[in-house]
Design an enzyme around this catalytic site. Structure first.
Site, PDB file in Angstrom:
ATOM      1  N   PRO A 179     -12.771   8.078  -0.315  1.00 10.76           N
ATOM      2  CA  PRO A 179     -12.478   7.183   0.701  1.00 10.76           C
ATOM      3  C   PRO A 179     -12.173   5.984   0.457  1.00 10.76           C
ATOM      4  CG  PRO A 179     -14.891   7.651   0.826  1.00 10.76           C
ATOM      5  CD  PRO A 179     -14.305   8.418  -0.226  1.00 10.76           C
ATOM      6  N   GLU A 180     -10.801   5.584   0.863  1.00  7.11           N
ATOM      7  CA  GLU A 180     -10.314   4.115   0.569  1.00  7.11           C
ATOM      8  C   GLU A 180     -10.098   3.755   2.245  1.00  7.11           C
ATOM      9  OE1 GLU A 180      -7.746   2.333  -1.890  1.00  7.11           O
ATOM     10  OE2 GLU A 180      -8.058   4.240  -3.403  1.00  7.11           O
ATOM     11  N   LYS A 217      -5.696 -18.270  -9.160  1.00  9.74           N
ATOM     12  CA  LYS A 217      -6.539 -17.287 -10.320  1.00  9.74           C
ATOM     13  C   LYS A 217      -5.834 -17.103 -11.530  1.00  9.74           C
ATOM     14  CE  LYS A 217      -9.536 -13.946  -7.714  1.00  9.74           C
ATOM     15  NZ  LYS A 217     -10.675 -14.382  -8.425  1.00  9.74           N
TER      16      LYS A 217
END
Length: 281
Positions: free
Chosen positions: A2-3, A158
């Site tokens: 499941p996403e 980042k």
DNA sequence: GCAATTACCTGAGGGC
DNA sequence: TGCCCTCAGGTAATTG
């Protein structure tokens, strides 16, 4: 597994079938399922008894059911193979049943079934409406609380590869391996692209792609490739949405015909088109 | 403090 | 038939 779109399907099912009902019993059949609930199974069961489920909420792939009586919720993560099933209380117990909740109305159980035991459930305090253990993760891109500008600025700060940043929950939550590959393909970005080299317009394009691929899956009720996943009603939540790159090794890219490649990435797989998604120099 | 890596876990499927 | 290996992968914990 499941996403986010699949988890949202489960949330809707919980809102329909579990919200408003009073918990009569809670039974823990496997201790690992509540490993993050530090006080243990006995305390877990005692604290749930008599509580009424208020609603069903979600952030990323985390689900939680706020409970009556205190700023507290039953939180769940399905991991890779978890299922939340609403089933007749007299139905035979599932092989991988981990936690079972019974209700005072005598209606269907809520059962947490999880073969690979990466998922878990726990009782936790709510802080500003969000479970305390997940206060550190960013909102998912469908929440009103999601801040596009903060995401853009954070990404440019980042020093890592774009796919790592997408899978990391600190800037955006709810994006897993499948939809990361799909979104990167749509935005024509290679997974190893350094985040600090991304322009603002490109980040906007990527964010739109993330929303596009997950939104499309959500509109159809989830994607289809893993029979382990079953939605809250015990039926498959997946539909036959065709994926563009994930799992399509050696099959032609729908844009240019180049065979899709599979590369090792973070001890798992990354699928991409060698032509549309050029590896950064 | 941030980035990268590892641990956790079970069952399906392939090779021999 | 059965054993061993690989693969699936989100997140927390650990290491660098």
């Amino acid at each position: 597994m499941p996403e986010l779109p699949e988890v949202e399907v489960v949330r809707r099912g919980l809102a329909q079938w579990v919200a408003g009902r009073e918990i009569a019993t809670a039974e823990v059949l496997h201790p690992r399922a509540i490993r993050r609930h530090v006080p243990g199974a006995t305390e877990f069961a005692a604290r749930l008894k008599g509580r009424t489920v208020i609603s069903a909420e979600r952030r990323g792939k985390y689900l939680w059911l706020p409970l009556s009586g205190a700023e507290e919720a039953l939180m769940a993560h399905l991991g890779m193979s978890g299922q939340l099933l609403v089933v007749d209380p007299h139905a035979p117990l599932e092989k991988h049943l981990r936690v079972r909740l019974g209700f005072t109305d005598g209606g269907p159980d809520l059962r947490f079934v999880d073969q690979r035991t990466f998922g878990h459930v726990m009782l936790t305090a709510l802080v500003d409406g969000v479970p305390e253990p997940i206060s550190h993760i960013a909102p998912d891109p469908f929440e009103e609380a999601f801040d596009d500008e903060a995401f853009t600025a954070g990404l440019r700060r980042k020093r890592t590869e774009i796919k790592r940043a997408l899978l990391d929950q600190s800037l955006i939550s709810g994006v897993g391996n499948i939809y990361a590959d799909e979104a990167l393909w749509l935005a024509r970005l290679h997974w190893a692209r350094p985040t600090q080299t991304l322009t603002r317009p490109k980040i906007a394009e990527l964010l739109a792609a993330v929303r596009e691929v997950m939104g499309a899956a959500l509109a159809q009720g989830g994607t289809s490739f893993d029979s382990l996943y079953v939605n809250v009603n015990g039926e498959s939540g997946y539909f036959d949405r065709s994926l563009e790159v994930y799992g399509r090794r050696d099959q032609p890219c729908s844009r240019c015909g180049t065979p899709i490649r599979r590369e090792a990435f973070m001890n798992r797989s990354s699928y991409s088109c060698p032509t549309c998604q050029r590896r950064p120099r």
